[in-house]
Motif scaffolding. Structure first.
Motif, PDB file in Angstrom:
ATOM      1  N   TRP A  36      40.945  19.667   3.181  1.00 37.19           N
ATOM      2  CA  TRP A  36      42.143  19.702   2.362  1.00 37.19           C
ATOM      3  C   TRP A  36      41.906  18.768   1.183  1.00 37.19           C
ATOM      4  N   TYR A  37      42.129  19.316  -0.020  1.00 40.43           N
ATOM      5  CA  TYR A  37      42.038  18.536  -1.242  1.00 40.43           C
ATOM      6  C   TYR A  37      43.421  18.476  -1.885  1.00 40.43           C
ATOM      7  N   LYS A  38      43.692  17.360  -2.536  1.00 37.64           N
ATOM      8  CA  LYS A  38      44.934  17.166  -3.291  1.00 37.64           C
ATOM      9  C   LYS A  38      44.589  17.151  -4.766  1.00 37.64           C
ATOM     10  N   GLN A  39      45.393  17.848  -5.571  1.00 41.05           N
ATOM     11  CA  GLN A  39      45.179  17.856  -7.016  1.00 41.05           C
ATOM     12  C   GLN A  39      46.484  17.502  -7.723  1.00 41.05           C
ATOM     13  N   ILE A  46      41.124  15.362  -5.101  1.00 41.61           N
ATOM     14  CA  ILE A  46      40.907  14.217  -4.221  1.00 41.61           C
ATOM     15  C   ILE A  46      40.824  14.717  -2.785  1.00 41.61           C
ATOM     16  N   LEU A  47      39.760  14.339  -2.099  1.00 44.35           N
ATOM     17  CA  LEU A  47      39.615  14.741  -0.705  1.00 44.35           C
ATOM     18  C   LEU A  47      40.661  14.038   0.145  1.00 44.35           C
ATOM     19  N   VAL A  48      41.412  14.816   0.904  1.00 43.96           N
ATOM     20  CA  VAL A  48      42.436  14.268   1.794  1.00 43.96           C
ATOM     21  C   VAL A  48      41.881  14.113   3.202  1.00 43.96           C
ATOM     22  N   ILE A  49      41.261  15.172   3.696  1.00 39.18           N
ATOM     23  CA  ILE A  49      40.818  15.173   5.084  1.00 39.18           C
ATOM     24  C   ILE A  49      39.812  16.291   5.292  1.00 39.18           C
ATOM     25  N   TYR A  90      47.987  21.216  -3.230  1.00 37.13           N
ATOM     26  CA  TYR A  90      47.078  20.999  -2.123  1.00 37.13           C
ATOM     27  C   TYR A  90      46.261  22.267  -1.895  1.00 37.13           C
ATOM     28  N   PHE A  91      44.962  22.078  -1.800  1.00 39.38           N
ATOM     29  CA  PHE A  91      44.044  23.197  -1.603  1.00 39.38           C
ATOM     30  C   PHE A  91      43.310  23.055  -0.284  1.00 39.38           C
ATOM     31  N   CYS A  92      43.258  24.138   0.422  1.00 41.98           N
ATOM     32  CA  CYS A  92      42.450  24.252   1.620  1.00 41.98           C
ATOM     33  C   CYS A  92      41.096  24.824   1.194  1.00 41.98           C
ATOM     34  N   THR A 107      34.696  27.238  -0.802  1.00 42.54           N
ATOM     35  CA  THR A 107      35.564  28.380  -1.074  1.00 42.54           C
ATOM     36  C   THR A 107      36.994  27.897  -0.887  1.00 42.54           C
ATOM     37  N   PHE A 108      37.805  28.025  -1.943  1.00 41.65           N
ATOM     38  CA  PHE A 108      39.150  27.475  -1.947  1.00 41.65           C
ATOM     39  C   PHE A 108      40.206  28.555  -1.762  1.00 41.65           C
TER      40      PHE A 108
END
Lengths: 118, 112
Positions: A36-39, A46-49, A90-92, A107-108
């Motif tokens: 999971w990334y936060k933008q 930003i890498l979340v987890i 938030y992107f997976c 791959t988002f």
């Protein structure tokens, strides 16, 4: 080819409450990584987890945790005690593990916009 | 440097012009990626470098796009004969470990 689906375009949460963001993916591989990334509006991703598919235990990073269901190909993000600074897209993302000696592309999904109400 | 940097932050150009976008990765990172993010979408892979060579350029949309990384550090994404459809945010990421990519702030390209 792998695909990542985020079907909720927007979500809203009250400050201090908990919210869950959904993500499903499709792959024929048995070993892979999920992220999971936060933008925020600054555009910086930003890498979340992150979660490694071969690990049964769900990853946790402070207020952020995941619910990884490998058989269902589901990877949701739970944000506890939501803060105003959590508001962002938030992107997976998916990455294959089967790359020898090199990193591999991400791959988002399409992303979800999270707003936090004060 | 502390993180991945990208210049310029914003670029406005006219249709048909040539542009160069620069990425300066985290020091010591051998892997470098370029992604393109259209409005309302997630980033899409363009090209991946391992050291100086392009290990995977399968995401480049056509031959107007190419990228170089001559010394294995800084990379430049070059777009010839720009079209309005090239307008997007171009993101660069670098990686040094097995699985984590660290992103720069991106370059927003607008083609008029």
């Amino acid at each position: 080819a792998q695909t990542v689906t985020q079907s909720q375009p927007e979500m809203s949460v009250q400050e201090a409450e908990t919210v869950t963001l959904s993500c499903t993916y499709d792959t024929s591989e048995s070993d892979y990584y999920l992220f999971w990334y936060k933008q925020p509006p600054s555009r910086q991703m930003i890498l979340v987890i992150r979660q490694e598919a071969y690990k049964q235990q769900n990853a946790t990073e402070n207020r952020f945790s995941v619910n990884f269901q490998k058989a269902a190909k589901s990877f949701s993000l739970k944000i506890s005690d939501s803060q105003l600074g959590d508001a962002a897209m938030y992107f997976c993302a998916y990455r294959s593990a089967w790359v020898i000696g090199a990193n591999s592309k991400l791959t988002f999904g399409k992303g979800i916009t999270l707003s936090v109400r004060p | 440097g502390a993180g991945v940097s990208q210049t310029p932050s914003n670029k406005v150009t006219e249709k048909g012009k040539y542009v160069e976008l620069r990425c300066d990765p985290i020091s010591g990172h051998t892997a470098l990626y370029w992604y393109r993010q259209s409005l309302g979408q997630g980033p899409e892979f363009l090209i991946y470098f391992q050291g100086t060579g392009a290990a995977d350029d399968s995401g480049l949309p056509n031959d107007r796009f190419f990228a170089v990384r001559p010394e294995g550090s800084v990379s430049t994404l070059k777009i010839q004969r720009t079209e309005r459809g090239d307008s997007a945010v171009y993101l660069c990421a670098s990686g040094g470990g097995a699985d984590t990519q660290y992103f720069g702030p991106g370059t927003r390209l607008t083609v008029l």
